[in-house]
Design a protein around this motif. Structure first.
Motif, mmCIF file in Angstrom:
data_model
loop_
_atom_site.group_PDB
_atom_site.id
_atom_site.type_symbol
_atom_site.label_atom_id
_atom_site.label_comp_id
_atom_site.label_asym_id
_atom_site.label_seq_id
_atom_site.Cartn_x
_atom_site.Cartn_y
_atom_site.Cartn_z
ATOM 1 N N SER A 169 0.978 -1.118 0.095
ATOM 2 C CA SER A 169 0.169 0.066 0.284
ATOM 3 C C SER A 169 1.010 1.334 -0.108
ATOM 4 C CB SER A 169 -1.114 -0.002 1.264
ATOM 5 O OG SER A 169 -0.091 -0.086 2.770
ATOM 6 N N ASN A 170 1.940 1.242 0.956
ATOM 7 C CA ASN A 170 3.104 2.205 0.450
ATOM 8 C C ASN A 170 3.398 2.727 -0.743
ATOM 9 O OD1 ASN A 170 2.403 2.654 3.061
ATOM 10 N ND2 ASN A 170 4.323 1.664 3.976
ATOM 11 N N ILE A 171 3.589 1.720 -1.647
ATOM 12 C CA ILE A 171 4.189 1.771 -2.453
ATOM 13 C C ILE A 171 2.799 2.615 -3.814
ATOM 14 C CG2 ILE A 171 5.151 0.503 -4.792
ATOM 15 C CD1 ILE A 171 6.640 -1.522 -3.119
ATOM 16 N N TYR A 172 2.058 1.658 -3.848
ATOM 17 C CA TYR A 172 0.699 2.713 -4.360
ATOM 18 C C TYR A 172 0.426 4.004 -3.443
ATOM 19 C CZ TYR A 172 -0.590 -1.648 -6.311
ATOM 20 O OH TYR A 172 -1.115 -2.734 -7.103
ATOM 21 N N GLN A 173 0.799 4.602 -2.459
ATOM 22 C CA GLN A 173 0.472 6.130 -2.015
ATOM 23 C C GLN A 173 1.729 6.983 -2.271
ATOM 24 O OE1 GLN A 173 -1.704 4.288 1.864
ATOM 25 N NE2 GLN A 173 0.275 5.789 1.882
ATOM 26 N N ASP A 174 2.889 6.272 -2.538
ATOM 27 C CA ASP A 174 4.417 7.048 -2.962
ATOM 28 C C ASP A 174 4.086 7.453 -4.282
ATOM 29 O OD1 ASP A 174 4.693 7.082 -0.829
ATOM 30 O OD2 ASP A 174 6.133 5.422 -0.240
ATOM 31 N N LEU A 175 3.483 6.062 -5.339
ATOM 32 C CA LEU A 175 3.433 6.976 -6.641
ATOM 33 C C LEU A 175 2.397 7.318 -7.208
ATOM 34 C CD1 LEU A 175 3.426 2.647 -8.054
ATOM 35 C CD2 LEU A 175 4.936 4.441 -8.683
ATOM 36 N N LEU A 176 1.088 7.367 -6.398
ATOM 37 C CA LEU A 176 0.117 8.565 -6.730
ATOM 38 C C LEU A 176 0.540 9.966 -5.584
ATOM 39 C CD1 LEU A 176 -2.907 6.828 -5.363
ATOM 40 C CD2 LEU A 176 -2.605 7.578 -7.190
ATOM 41 N N ARG A 177 1.396 10.079 -5.094
ATOM 42 C CA ARG A 177 2.096 11.452 -4.382
ATOM 43 C C ARG A 177 2.531 12.257 -5.391
ATOM 44 N NH1 ARG A 177 6.940 12.020 -2.378
ATOM 45 N NH2 ARG A 177 7.106 9.909 -1.561
ATOM 46 N N VAL A 178 3.623 11.063 -6.257
ATOM 47 C CA VAL A 178 4.702 11.712 -6.815
ATOM 48 C C VAL A 178 4.075 11.589 -8.680
ATOM 49 C CG1 VAL A 178 6.779 10.356 -8.709
ATOM 50 C CG2 VAL A 178 7.118 10.777 -6.148
ATOM 51 N N ILE A 179 3.300 11.611 -8.779
ATOM 52 C CA ILE A 179 2.742 11.486 -10.262
ATOM 53 C C ILE A 179 2.188 12.468 -10.189
ATOM 54 C CG2 ILE A 179 1.016 10.243 -12.041
ATOM 55 C CD1 ILE A 179 3.039 7.787 -11.462
ATOM 56 N N LEU A 180 0.879 12.092 -9.044
ATOM 57 C CA LEU A 180 0.018 13.694 -9.056
ATOM 58 C C LEU A 180 0.157 14.663 -8.851
ATOM 59 C CD1 LEU A 180 -3.151 11.729 -6.634
ATOM 60 C CD2 LEU A 180 -2.751 12.171 -9.459
ATOM 61 N N SER A 181 1.726 15.181 -8.620
ATOM 62 C CA SER A 181 2.091 16.768 -7.519
ATOM 63 C C SER A 181 3.338 16.968 -8.815
ATOM 64 C CB SER A 181 3.243 15.966 -6.434
ATOM 65 O OG SER A 181 4.178 15.637 -6.510
ATOM 66 N N SER A 182 3.145 15.912 -9.478
ATOM 67 C CA SER A 182 4.384 16.168 -11.169
ATOM 68 C C SER A 182 4.097 18.402 -11.695
ATOM 69 C CB SER A 182 4.499 15.185 -12.024
ATOM 70 O OG SER A 182 5.237 15.584 -12.859
ATOM 71 N N ASP A 183 5.087 18.101 -11.771
ATOM 72 C CA ASP A 183 4.999 19.938 -12.594
ATOM 73 C C ASP A 183 4.520 19.750 -14.098
ATOM 74 O OD1 ASP A 183 4.368 21.783 -10.376
ATOM 75 O OD2 ASP A 183 6.529 21.355 -10.095
ATOM 76 N N TYR A 184 5.108 18.188 -14.839
ATOM 77 C CA TYR A 184 5.552 18.107 -16.370
ATOM 78 C C TYR A 184 4.638 16.526 -17.101
ATOM 79 C CZ TYR A 184 9.614 19.917 -13.924
ATOM 80 O OH TYR A 184 11.223 20.250 -13.389
ATOM 81 N N LEU A 185 3.432 16.435 -15.820
ATOM 82 C CA LEU A 185 2.931 15.515 -16.139
ATOM 83 C C LEU A 185 1.620 16.449 -17.014
ATOM 84 C CD1 LEU A 185 3.352 11.918 -14.298
ATOM 85 C CD2 LEU A 185 4.533 12.321 -17.074
ATOM 86 N N GLU A 186 1.053 16.231 -18.012
ATOM 87 C CA GLU A 186 -0.423 16.633 -18.615
ATOM 88 C C GLU A 186 -1.183 16.283 -17.169
ATOM 89 O OE1 GLU A 186 -1.013 15.262 -21.960
ATOM 90 O OE2 GLU A 186 0.551 16.884 -22.788
ATOM 91 N N ALA A 187 -2.595 16.445 -17.335
ATOM 92 C CA ALA A 187 -3.953 16.321 -16.097
ATOM 93 C C ALA A 187 -3.649 14.873 -16.525
ATOM 94 C CB ALA A 187 -4.389 17.835 -16.046
#
Length: 486
Positions: A57-75
């Protein structure tokens, strides 16, 4: 020389690599002209891969954190990852900022897949009235919530759902411009979370958009609440309880923010809050500070005050216990040497728009001061230099305008040992050149950031030279220019 960049941890590197792999895979499926695959099937297969690989579960949470907070990825890509990764093992979700066209879809995903969430932060998602039914559904399904952040979107109906379903809720953010009324507050205070809430962030800074009598309901019935965070009229709420309900009322508030406080109201605050350790007074009435003479506080923030009245208060026991002091818009002269004598264990000192600051050599020194900010205050350069020489254990230093020269920087930082200084910020320093930057780099071994270099006498070539030195030396030092890191 400043500290070196630390080696990135294996866990951080692995997380970044995995996030990049997921995004690259989805991007290829979505945009490659020679690929014709169903995205929903691909997401299922990716999840199966993660499950077989032992993703926790921590890996899923960390992946979401990194991806959702990215300034470079499109919505669109961030939303696709939210759809794919939010599952029954995820306990924490911060949605971050999305375009309005995604709000409804995000709420639908959380309602359908977020039942196990314990922390949900929807800051950045502005829910329209026609989509509020998704919020109600989210609260009904997420019965394990401990922390819920829904600023600017709360109404009475949402508070009713929170009261009925969030049995474990401890932290609730319903701040900002909202449609909350006494009805919603009353429902909340009689709900299942009334005895578990410890933090309720409500209202707007400096605006009484929620009546103090409604806030009194929270204090009266939610007896574990320790802070009302943003609300700026807590004293009025406590006075309402004192006058109309119980003159011996006591609560567990540790932080109080009050506006236009008079002495009687401050006495009620002190009596009603025996655990109070942090107080913010905005525009206290003349004589009000006398009510604090016997009170021990850890933090005091005061705005629009008379310096002489504050100094008189600090001569009492309260001064000897203060660790953090923030002063805004003070009239009169503040003698920093006297303040050091009255508040000997101060760790942080912030002075904003004080009419006059002074300090003379050989006056009392702060022995434990780590953070210092002096912004928009009248202070002679000689006094400022003398004062800085007396506080060499600083970790953080910010002064908005100085007329220091390179020679002054030498006398300050080369001839005194600022061995723990991490951040230094001079907003306007027209006499400082690249020599000062180099000297700070050499003299302060813990230095992490220097700014605001657009206000210094540095040319683009100077900045390029320093950048080269930092890069070649693998330095962790950050140079700030125009609010940007150089």
């Amino acid at each position: 020389m400043s500290k070196k960049l630390s080696v990135r941890s294996l866990s951080d590197s692995s997380l970044a690599e995995l996030a990049n792999l997921l995004v690259s895979t989805l991007s290829y499926v979505q945009y490659a002209p020679d690929v014709n695959l169903d995205m929903s099937i691909v997401m299922v297969e990716v999840n199966e891969y993660l499950s077989q690989a032992g993703a926790t579960s921590n890996i899923y949470q960390d992946l979401l954190r990194v991806i959702l907070s990215s300034d470079y990825l499109e919505a669109n890509m961030r939303f696709t990852c939210l759809q794919m990764l939010l599952n029954c093992g995820v306990h924490l979700l911060v949605t971050e900022v999305f375009p309005p066209s995604y709000y409804e879809k995000i709420l639908q995903v959380i309602a359908a897949q977020g039942a196990a969430l314990r922390v949900l932060n929807l800051k950045g998602i502005w829910v329209k009235e026609e989509h509020m039914h998704y919020m109600y559904e989210i609260v009904r399904r997420c019965k394990q919530l401990v922390k819920l952040y829904v600023p600017y979107i709360t109404n009475d109906e949402l508070l009713e759902e929170i009261a009925a379903n969030c049995h474990r809720l401890q932290i609730l953010d319903i701040s900002g411009e909202t449609d909350i009324t006494e009805i919603g507050i009353d429902l909340l205070t009689k709900g299942s979370c009334a005895q578990s809430l410890t933090v309720v962030d409500v209202g707007m800074p400096g605006e009484e958009n929620i009546c103090y009598s409604d806030i009194a309901l929270i204090l009266e019935h939610c007896r574990q609440v320790e802070t009302l965070s943003t609300y700026s009229f807590v004293g009025a709420a406590l006075k309402f309880i004192y006058d109309n309900i119980d003159s011996s009322f006591q609560c567990k508030l540790k932080y109080v923010h009050d506006t236009a406080t008079d002495e009687t109201q401050l006495q009620v605050i002190v009596q009603s809050c025996p655990q109070l350790d942090t107080l913010y007074l905005d525009s206290p009435k003349p004589g009000a500070l006398r009510a604090l003479q016997a009170k021990a506080l850890r933090k005091l923030k005061i705005c629009k005050f008379v310096v002489a009245e504050l100094m008189s208060l600090l001569e009492k026991p309260i001064g000897r216990n203060l660790r953090h002091l923030t002063m805004i818009k003070g009239s009169g002269n503040l003698e920093l040497g006297k303040l050091a004598r009255l508040c000997p264990i101060l760790v942080d000192l912030d002075c904003y728009v004080i009419e006059s600051l002074s300090y003379a050599q050989n006056q009392a020194r702060f022995q434990q001061l780590e953070g210092l900010e002096i912004l928009s205050c009248e202070m002679m350069s000689s006094s400022l230099k003398a004062f800085l020489c007396s506080v060499t254990d600083l970790k953080r230093l910010a002064v908005d305008s100085v007329d220091f020269t390179d020679e002054d920087i030498v006398s300050l930082f080369a001839q005194h040992d600022f061995k723990v200084l991490e951040d230094i910020w001079f907003t306007i320093a027209p006499e400082l050149t690249v020599q000062s930057v180099e000297l700070l780099m050499d003299s302060c071994p813990e230095l992490q950031s220097v700014g605001q270099l657009t206000g210094w006498s540095l040319s683009p070539d100077d900045l390029s030279l320093i950048r080269g030195l930092l890069k070649s030396g693998n330095s962790s030092l950050v140079l700030t220019s125009n609010g940007l890191m150089a």
